[in-house]
Design a protein around this motif. Sequence first.
Motif: not given
Length: 267
Positions: A108-129
């Motif tokens: 959850v921390r990783q996801a929150l920090q990535s969203i706050a940093d402005g990570t692109d949705a597609e890139e965020l999905r790849i990182v979390l997967e």
Amino acid sequence: MDPAFLIGVVLAFGSLYAMITLEHASLAGLFLPAPMILVFGGTIAVGIASATMRDALVSFKALPRAIRGDRRTAAAMIDQVVEYAEKARAEGLLSLEQLVPDADDPFVRQALQSIADGTDAEELRIVLEDEIASTAARNRTASRFFATLGGYAPTVGIIGTVVSLTHVLEKLDTPDTLGPMIAAAFVATLWGLLSANFMWLPIGNRLQRLGELELERMTLVMEGMLAVQAGSPPHHVGERLQALVADKPVKRADKRESAPVPETADA
């Protein structure tokens, strides 16, 4: 803490103790150092030999988790993710960075920090997967390792029995001692079967099930955080996550819908 493992193991060994008591057998006769050292030491040794050192370390690090379980469930994360959606909708995505230190789940921390940093949705999905796939691989390694120990233990116990019986055959000139020696010889087989079915296999299956629940929770968090990033309304986020939870009650179909319609007789 989920006490299922402790309850099950205590009941299993309690049943064994009850049988020994009812049979008026000697409890001390089962706790012989030599066969126990061979069964436990030999089983763990061949288990390590059949894997890598990293696999063994990962597996033994997962042992406390198998005992205590995991209090975090997918259903329990829904309200938390909905709160993130409400905060993001009211104060913006950057406000989620304030919640990072308070999140007790590293995913959850990783996801929150990535969203706050402005990570692109597609890139965020790849990182979390990728993180989910890595966690799944670790869980499979641990569960498979202990399942392997459960397969080796009975055979190692038989080896101990054969070794002891070989010693018994050397003492045929003293028939008075053959009975206790033969009984002691089968203790190794007993501990091989006991350790496999009362310890190693339950631990392996327990870790497999906990891994499945963890992946379900991480998948729910990923889908929820991606919905939060997309600006979905909080109630839509909650409905979406409720659909992903497997352990929810199944609604029964209306009996009136499935009942056959009676045929009417011609006048």
